[in-house]
Design a protein around this motif. Structure first.
Motif, short mmCIF file in Angstrom:
data_model
loop_
_atom_site.label_atom_id
_atom_site.label_comp_id
_atom_site.label_asym_id
_atom_site.label_seq_id
_atom_site.Cartn_x
_atom_site.Cartn_y
_atom_site.Cartn_z
N ILE A 93 1.04 -1.32 -0.37
CA ILE A 93 0.46 0.67 -0.45
C ILE A 93 1.50 1.09 -0.34
O ILE A 93 1.77 1.10 0.87
N PRO A 94 0.75 2.24 -1.29
CA PRO A 94 1.78 3.14 -1.23
C PRO A 94 2.00 3.80 0.12
O PRO A 94 3.14 4.27 0.89
N GLY A 128 -14.88 1.96 -9.17
CA GLY A 128 -13.66 1.87 -8.55
C GLY A 128 -13.16 2.49 -10.12
O GLY A 128 -12.38 4.03 -10.06
N VAL A 129 -13.50 1.88 -11.60
CA VAL A 129 -13.09 2.27 -12.88
C VAL A 129 -12.90 3.68 -13.01
O VAL A 129 -12.52 4.50 -13.19
N GLY A 142 -9.50 -8.46 -10.19
CA GLY A 142 -8.50 -8.86 -10.84
C GLY A 142 -8.27 -7.01 -10.17
O GLY A 142 -7.37 -6.63 -9.84
N LEU A 143 -9.12 -6.67 -10.78
CA LEU A 143 -9.32 -4.66 -10.35
C LEU A 143 -9.05 -4.52 -8.82
O LEU A 143 -8.58 -3.92 -8.82
N PHE A 194 -6.44 -2.59 -7.72
CA PHE A 194 -7.05 -0.90 -6.84
C PHE A 194 -6.20 -0.56 -5.77
O PHE A 194 -5.30 -0.06 -5.48
N SER A 195 -5.88 -1.34 -4.58
CA SER A 195 -5.04 -1.79 -3.52
C SER A 195 -3.60 -1.85 -3.27
O SER A 195 -3.21 -1.26 -2.83
N THR A 196 -2.98 -1.98 -4.95
CA THR A 196 -1.80 -2.02 -5.37
C THR A 196 -1.16 -0.16 -5.54
O THR A 196 -0.84 0.04 -4.88
#
Ligand SMILES: Nc1ncnc2c1ncn2[C@@H]1O[C@H](COP(=O)(O)OP(=O)(O)OP(=O)(O)O)[C@@H](O)[C@H]1O
Ligand SMILES: Nc1ncnc2c1ncn2[C@@H]1O[C@H](COP(=O)(O)OP(=O)(O)OP(=O)(O)O)[C@@H](O)[C@H]1O
Ligand SMILES: CC(C)C[C@H](N)C(=O)O
Ligand SMILES: [Mg+2]
Ligand SMILES: [Mg+2]
Lengths: 397, 317, 312, 233, 237
Positions: free
Chosen positions: A163-164, C55-56, C112-113, C117-119
């Motif tokens: 998490i950044p 989210g997109v 996958g999304l 998103f969390s990354t």
């Protein structure tokens, strides 16, 4: 039993009456983790204050909301507290999401949050939040420092969350600290829900490190260390961790294998510390908190925030206490408050960045408990330079 | 079945190619480590996926709650061990609890939703998962715990990686379930009745299948597998109810590789997902999103398996 | 209708700040729920990626806001369009699939999304493509008509109505009829001259468009987004609630969003333990699925109709 | 020894599709149920089979009440129904379809029973491994009738027996029905091809929009076709 | 005129149609044959639902390269063995689906639909949901669908299945009218030999996917091969 009930704050015994002073707080308590111990401790402290006569004779009404790790709920909670309930300050906040969502709002509403459990970068790099705890960055750098100075680390692999504002931020600071020392470090970032920690372990091994710094929430950290145990790596590396592993239930979960091998950075004093404030904290908890409320670092932190806040309020002009702007100004003037719970002084000040607590202790997991191996030491590294300058300006150095 | 073999071969070759590219230029011992580690996690995906497929093939319900049932089971086992129960007894209780939870749903709730379409049946189990997860997290407040099995102590080195007895058990159990269930469904009368029921419940009843009996067996069996899976996940992944509960989603990815039908392919799919995920760690660009691997593989597999299918004439399918 | 308009203007003034927030979010999710709902009830297609698509939309909205100095409406249009195209790209290869398989493939996409998103998080005004910085976020520009929270709630509700009208317009014209035919049988649809792939993609696109709008509007409520909002399990939940609310009717989408956002708000206000709230929520979901085949909206409307019937 | 339906009413979505219908068939007898489309014949069959809830009425098999029982219990009681629309287990092979329909037989009885069905429909025997869902309409109808025969029922209800079957097969089926009747099976035959139905029936019931319009010996309808005409128009 | 040239369809090992070539040049032609002979398969090939080798043409225009929906727009109409009206649309909307995909003014389309409903006698049921129709009305709606939008080939798969003799009679009359109303060539599959005899000028007989007879209906039915394979006359005799 038989011990006198502790008293708190400026009051002199009689229970407070009159119009309550409204204080808010937000914690996160839902599926991934329970961050409510800070607000539990603050609530206990305020209960103690009220029983001892309140502030200027008025009781404190402490309103706690749960963001359930949900950013929308966090925003709704703050609307409710600040706009609907009109609290004058936030005290004891502890959450993973609340601060990053609400930091702009606090600034806009000119309200101060004296948080106790910050985890993300936004919490420390914001004008209207100040936290008693250190968060992953300071704690990791502290752990790295110990690894270098006492455990012979030359190359650290920092295992963080992907998490950044948490992992990249804190492990990044470790890398910079190491670079400043002419040593090496690398980051391995893990997804919070990732079932597979083995690959991260292998990645750490492949990085050529001789020391591993675990900078993860406790559950994930335990899983990671168990993977290392599966590979029998205890003696191939030196092992350090940031604060999350400093928790009563950890030694049992880690088991005998790790006894004497994992060094953990603690942000505040030992939980069984003999200092007057620490003892007072335990007594307040016994008298005013629920039996099963945890007595952990966050609890110490919540106690401390509540205590500093009460002191500040007590020193204010009683007529101004319901004026949010005045309270905010008073909090921002806090400087040089000390306690045996923390190593350094507590201060706030006008700044875009707040991290008063950047010195800590080191403990080691030993025989089902923790032992202190290093007393208060201040962390080094580029991240802390502006803080040190601010402290100099405030005359704290 | 016969026509699937070349497909399978092509799939494995494709996977090997991708992994080969990822491993290019890396020292061989290290690649070996990652492969074995990937197989280890892959066998867990496969185990989860196989459990899902067993229930789907026998009742037509895709059970989002299987993870939650397993989680409740392993939490109970942990608690009982804390209270000083003998370990085997505690494990048995975990299985019993998961089976009871599964049977409860199968007997009380599933029949009332039997006529809904498969997606609605699946999301209904999500409701059940929430109930179980809620109760479990309410009873066991957030705290670090760990669950160990005696087999964690035994280990074998495979290509440089230590592999514990528990991991072997998980893999062998998956294999056993794959073979056992296949034989059961194809060779026994009850197995046949389960397939009929999953195909069309109402018609099966009309032609004389004792629905309640057969469904009870199917849900019981699924509960047992879920309980066992929970014990394995609790030991090998993490003793956290929400993590174990939501392991069901990557398990679905493995199940999809077998089109919710072919247990052998679920095994192959699960293992290959694990290996790919592990190998992605070797790529600096992709390692941060390596957990996407199960979903990407599932999508690609489903699309490939879908190729050349004719227009469905009937409403169901 | 008039009552509705008056309520729209007046009600937000009397709500507390918390409820304005909750209702704004409710309206956003109602828009998204309308998207999954119509796709399920008209075509029998299930998308378990709707919240992921939100989210997109939200990501694009924030990206646009922090990257360029364009007005809100334009950003929203871009966000909705990009999401629509994204939905298409995701759906095109999956359109030969039906029922559970289609649902699962969208679930895989949602999962996958979730990880992406969390990354990479959502842009908050930082540098570079991902636009994430560690400190305080940059400001978000709301529509000039609706900068305050109450006004923004009204704005969102109006957008929700636009969404409903869009679906209704489709339902009453050629696409709606083609969808009904496809739902009956793809073979019969083709035999009627309906290009099945085209109309299915259209439906996915429309649903994606609504999700994108919803995500963009949601980004505007807080000025930022958190990955926790867009987990795959939330997509499943939104679909579940769309069924519970009643997928055939716009009221169902509203009910779904109310269950999704207002109910937890109430539970939280009552101080109910979050875990127990989960239990109640799960039980209610199951109960509704078992007892209300046409959803709560179906039940309510049925009741209303019966009342009317007995009155005349 | 009879299957007796008394005063049966079936309501679906607020509409009475079958209204107070009574009829019966004895072992070794055939009752034909005739009537135009929408008369409620299919609903009647489904209700007897336990697939539709019954609003009112009694159904008994050899003196034992079966109304309200689930379909599997009805079939266990000896009543096998073939619903309209050749319904088969589409994802199972032909062989598995028949075997599963023999669930209530003893294990060693299944093989012979399957063989009997194959003897009646060699078309199915050729396609034992084929998935039932891929078969032609008529082949599915054969399989659907095969399902019912597998149960070795005491009473057989067939809805639209000849639907989609080639004339050759229909003739063969008629002979099969006759031989079943000889063995003491009671049959209720719902048919649009009145000729076929009346050629085997002993008694007949004519329905129209949910009601019984005629009930009596089949021979009477054969001689007085105007009874039927009245029901049709 | 409908021409099938050398049509072969295989399902795995099964050959459902084996090099069938045939020309239908009557207004109404029949296809009969035992169950599983390949009749429905033939219609599915013409509709474009199944891949096949060979070529399909109508009045010299080859259509076998077109996708199914293109063939429908071109003028192919059909009913299914298991009829498939959209239950949640009204009868009118079931017709409109077809016209939606075709060019033409709104007024022409409305007139077209009105005529189809008029002819089939469904005018009163135009706004009834298809789910509310009984079997016979559904067949009528099938016929109505085949009347709109300038059809060129119309195919019915067992239209008389489950109908009473009188209903069959009436349906037969309607089918006979199609050519006159629209000019389309009609193909009918049915097991009701009386119906086929009455409405079809010529008939194709399939068995095991092969053409075993083709010609004027009466002649074909008299063919001993057909009698043995399909009607079972000698078996009864
Ligand atoms: N769900 C429903 N709601 C309202 N009416 C229905 C419903 N289902 C069936 N019907 C109507 O019930 C009537 C009786 O149907 P049923 O299928 O029993 O007739 P039938 O005598 O078997 O005729 P056939 O099978 O030849 O059409 C029909 O008019 C049909 O339209
Ligand atoms: N997917 C498949 N696999 C194997 N065989 C198939 C498949 N689909 C169809 N068949 C076979 O192809 C043959 C032709 O079927 P078709 O539906 O054309 O028969 P039909 O002449 O219409 O018969 P009916 O009069 O019973 O409707 C049948 O024997 C059927 O079993
Ligand atoms: C996320 C964790 C690594 C940080 C922890 N909450 C702390 O205060 O140190
Ligand atoms: Mg009928
Ligand atoms: Mg056919």
């Amino acid at each position: 039993a038989g011990e006198p009930t502790p008293s708190c704050g400026p009051g002199k015994g009689k229970a407070a009456t009159g119009k309550p002073i409204k204080i808010g707080a937000i914690h996160g308590n839902a599926a991934p983790g329970d961050f409510s111990s800070a607000t539990d401790a603050a609530a206990a402290y305020f209960a103690c204050v009220n029983a001892s006569g309140g502030v200027h004779g008025r009781p404190i009404q402490y309103l706690v909301e749960n963001d359930q790790w949900n950013p929308e709920l966090a925003a709704q909670a703050v609307s409710k507290l600040v706009q609907d309930q009109k609290v004058v300050a936030m005290v004891g906040n502890a959450s993973f999401v609340e601060m990053s969502v609400n930091a702009p709002f606090y600034a806009k509403q000119n309200i101060m949050a004296m948080a106790s459990g910050c985890a993300v970068s936004e919490c420390f790099e914001s004008s209207n939040i100040v936290s008693t705890n250190q968060g992953p960055l300071a704690s990791s750098v502290g752990a790295a420092m110990h690894a270098v100075e006492k455990l012979g680390a030359k190359n650290i692999s920092c295992i963080g969350l992907a998490i950044p504002s948490v992992g990249n931020w804190s492990c990044g600071a470790v890398e910079k600290y190491m670079a400043g020392k002419g040593l090496k470090a690398s980051s391995v970032l893990l997804n919070p829900g990732a079932p597979d920690v083995n690959a991260a372990l292998l990645e750490a091994m492949a990085s050529g490190a001789n020391s591993v710094l675990v900078n993860l929430p406790a559950g994930l950290a335990i899983a990671f260390l168990r993977a290392a145990q599966e590979q029998d790596l205890r003696d191939n590396y030196s092992w350090t961790s940031s604060t999350p592993l400093y928790d009563k239930s950890v030694p049992a979960a880690l088991g005998k294998y790790w006894s004497g091998k994992v060094y953990v950075n603690a942000e505040l004093t030992m939980l069984d510390g003999k200092g007057a404030d620490n003892q007072h904290w335990l007594k307040v908890m016994d008298a005013y908190a629920k039996k099963d409320d945890p007595r952990d670092t966050f609890s110490q932190s919540g106690y401390l925030s509540a205590k500093y806040f009460t002191q500040t309020l007590a020193a204010m002009d009683p007529a101004k206490i319901d004026d949010r702007a005045a309270v905010t100004a008073a909090i921002k003037k806090i400087s040089g408050l000390r306690s045996d719970l923390s190593c350094g002084p507590y201060y706030v000040g006008e700044a875009k960045q707040h991290m008063p607590n950047h010195a800590g202790i080191m403990v080691v997991v030993k025989d089902g408990g923790f032992q202190k191996v290093r007393d208060c030491y201040e962390y080094e590294g580029p991240y802390f330079t502006p803080l040190v300058n601010a402290e100099k300006a405030l005359g704290l150095r | 079945m016969k026509s699937k073999l070349p497909f399978l071969a092509a799939y494995i070759v494709g996977m090997a190619l991708v992994c080969g590219i990822l491993a290019w230029g890396k020292p061989l011992p290290m690649v070996g480590l990652f492969i074995v580690s990937g197989l280890a996690i892959g066998s867990l995906y496969a185990l989860g996926g196989v459990g899902l497929v067993v229930l789907y093939r026998t009742t037509g319900v895709l059970n989002f709650a299987s993870g939650a049932m397993g989680a409740a089971g392993v939490m109970t086992a942990w608690q009982l061990v804390q209270w000083g129960w003998a370990e085997p007894l505690a494990w048995a209780m975990a299985l019993v609890l998961a089976t009871a939870l599964s049977l409860g749903y199968g007997r009380v709730i599933a029949p009332r939703l039997a006529w809904r379409d498969p997606v609605v049946k699946a999301i209904a189990t999500l409701g059940y998962a929430l109930i179980i997860l809620g109760v479990t997290s309410f009873l066991w407040v957030d705290q670090v715990r760990s669950f160990t099995l005696p087999t964690d102590q035994m280990a074998l080195r495979v290509w440089g990686l230590r592999v514990t007895g528990t991991r072997f058990i998980a893999l062998l159990a998956t294999l056993a379930v794959v073979v056992g269930i296949w034989v059961y469904l194809e060779r026994t009368r009850t197995g046949l009745q389960m397939r009929a029921l999953a195909n069309e419940r109402e018609l099966s009843a009309l032609i004389g299948v004792r629905i309640l009996k057969v469904e009870t067996i199917a849900w019981g069996m699924a509960g047992l597998i879920a309980g066992f899976t929970g014990l394995m996940f609790g030991d090998l992944i993490r003793l956290e109810p929400s993590i174990i509960t939501f392991m069901v989603i990557p398990s679905i990815a493995a199940a999809i590789c077998g089109r919710l039908d072919n247990l052998g392919m679920v095994l192959v799919g699960g293992l290959s997902i694990g290996v790919l995920e592990s190998m992605l760690t070797l790529s600096p660009a992709l390692k941060s999103v390596r957990t996407v691997a199960p979903f990407m593989v599932a999508i690609v597999m489903l699309l490939l398996l879908q190729r050349g299918r004719r227009i469905p004439f009937e409403r169901d399918e | 209708m008039l009552c509705g308009l008056v309520a729209l203007v007046v009600v937000p003034m009397f709500l507390g700040g918390q409820w304005v927030q909750i209702l704004t979010s409710t309206a956003c999710f109602a828009l998204a729920a309308a998207g999954v709902g119509f796709m399920y009830s008209r075509l029998g297609m299930v998308s378990l990626a709707q919240v992921g698509l939100m989210g997109v939309g939200g990501w694009v909205m924030l990206r646009m806001n922090h990257g360029f100095n364009l007005p809100f409406e334009l950003n929203l249009a871009v966000a909705a369009t990009v999401t629509m195209v994204f939905g298409w790209v995701m759906a095109l290869p999956a359109l030969r699939m039906r029922g559970l398989y289609l649902a699962l493939i969208t679930l895989m996409a949602a999962s996958g999304l979730e990880i992406v998103f969390s990354t990479f998080r959502f842009p908050n005004g930082g540098e570079g493509f991902w636009g994430v910085m560690p400190s305080l976020i940059a400001p978000f520009r709301r529509p000039w008509l609706a900068t305050g929270n109450e006004a923004y709630l009204r704005y969102t509700v109006v957008m929700l109505l636009v969404g409903f009208l869009l679906i209704e317009a489709h339902r009453r014209t050629a696409p709606g009829r083609a969808w009904a035919m496809i739902r009956r049988s793809e073979a019969a649809a083709m035999a009627s001259g309906v290009n099945v792939v085209y109309y299915k993609a259209w439906a996915f696109g429309l649903s994606g468009l609504l999700a994108g709008m919803a995500g963009g509007l949601l980004a505007g409520t807080l000025g930022l987004l958190d990955p926790a909002t867009f987990r795959a399990s939330e997509s499943i939940m939104l679909f579940a609630l769309a069924v519970v609310g009643g997928a055939r009717h716009w009221l169902g989408a509203v009910l779904a969003a109310v269950l999704y956002r207002v109910l937890p708000g109430l539970f939280n206000n009552w101080g109910l333990d979050a875990d127990l709230a989960l239990v109640i929520f799960g039980a209610a979901l199951l109960h509704a699925l078992m007892t209300a085949p046409d959803g709560l909206a179906g039940q309510l409307l049925g009741l209303a109709r019966r009342k009317e019937g007995s009155a005349t | 020894m009879a299957l007796i339906i008394e005063d049966l009413t079936v309501v679906k979505q607020g509409r009475e599709l079958v209204r107070s219908v009574s009829m019966s068939v004895e072992r070794g007898q055939v009752t034909a149920v005739l009537g135009a489309n929408g008369a409620g014949k299919s609903e009647l069959v489904l209700a007897v089979a336990g697939m539709l809830p019954i609003a009112q009425g009694h159904i008994s098999v050899d003196g034992r009440a079966i109304q309200g029982c689930p379909p599997d219990v009805v079939r266990l009681a000896g009543v096998a129904a073939v619903p309209e629309g050749h319904r088969v287990l589409s994802k199972l092979s032909v062989d598995d379809n028949l075997r599963v329909a023999g669930s209530m037989l003893a294990g060693d009885q299944v093989g012979p029973a399957v063989a009997e069905v194959y003897a009646l429909f060699p078309e199915l025997a050729e396609r034992q491994r084929q998935l039932a869902g891929t078969m032609s309409g008529g082949q599915q109808q054969m399989l659907s009738i095969g399902h019912a025969l597998m149960a070795r029922p005491k009473y057989l209800l067939i809805d639209e027996m000849s639907l989609g079957l080639a004339p050759l097969i229909v003739k063969r089926l008629v002979r099969t029905i006759e031989s079943l009747v000889d063995k003491g099976v009671g049959v209720i035959l719902v048919e649009q091809f009145t000729e076929v139905a009346l050629s085997v029936a002993t008694s007949a019931v004519v329905m129209r929009t949910g009601d019984v319009r005629y009930s009596g010996p089949a021979s009477e309808i054969r001689t007085r076709p105007e009874i039927l005409e009245a029901a049709y128009f | 005129m409908i021409e099938l040239q050398n049509i072969t369809v295989r399902f795995g090992g099964v050959t459902a149609l084996d090099a069938v070539s045939v020309v239908f040049d009557a207004p109404v032609s029949g296809i009969i044959g035992p169950n599983g002979a390949g009749k429905t398969t033939t219609m599915n090939v013409i509709s474009g639902f199944l891949p096949s080798s060979g070529q399909i043409a109508c009045d010299g225009e080859v259509i076998s390269h077109q996708a199914p929906h293109q063939r429908a727009r071109w003028g192919l109409r059909r009913s299914f063995q298991r009829e498939q009206l959209a239950d949640d649309l009204s009868v009118l909307d079931n017709l409109r689906v077809i016209l939606d995909e075709l060019p033409g003014s709104r007024r022409d389309k409305v007139a077209d639909m009105d005529r189809a409903l008029e002819v089939t006698g469904l005018a009163l049921k135009a706004h009834t949901l298809a789910a509310r129709l009984n079997t016979y009305e559904r067949r009528l709606a099938d016929v109505a669908r085949c009347l709109v939008g300038r059809p060129r080939i119309v195919m019915f798969d067992e239209p008389a299945g489950g109908l009473t003799p009188d209903e069959t009679q009436h349906l037969g009359d309607l089918i006979l009218q199609i050519h006159g109303l629209t000019g389309a060539a009609t193909l009918v599959i049915d097991h009701d030999v009386d119906l086929i005899t009455r409405i079809c000028e010529q008939t194709l007989v399939l068995d095991f996917g092969r053409r075993i007879a083709m010609g004027p209906t009466a002649m074909v039915l008299a063919d001993p091969l057909v009698q043995a394979a399909y009607l079972g006359l000698e078996e009864l005799g």
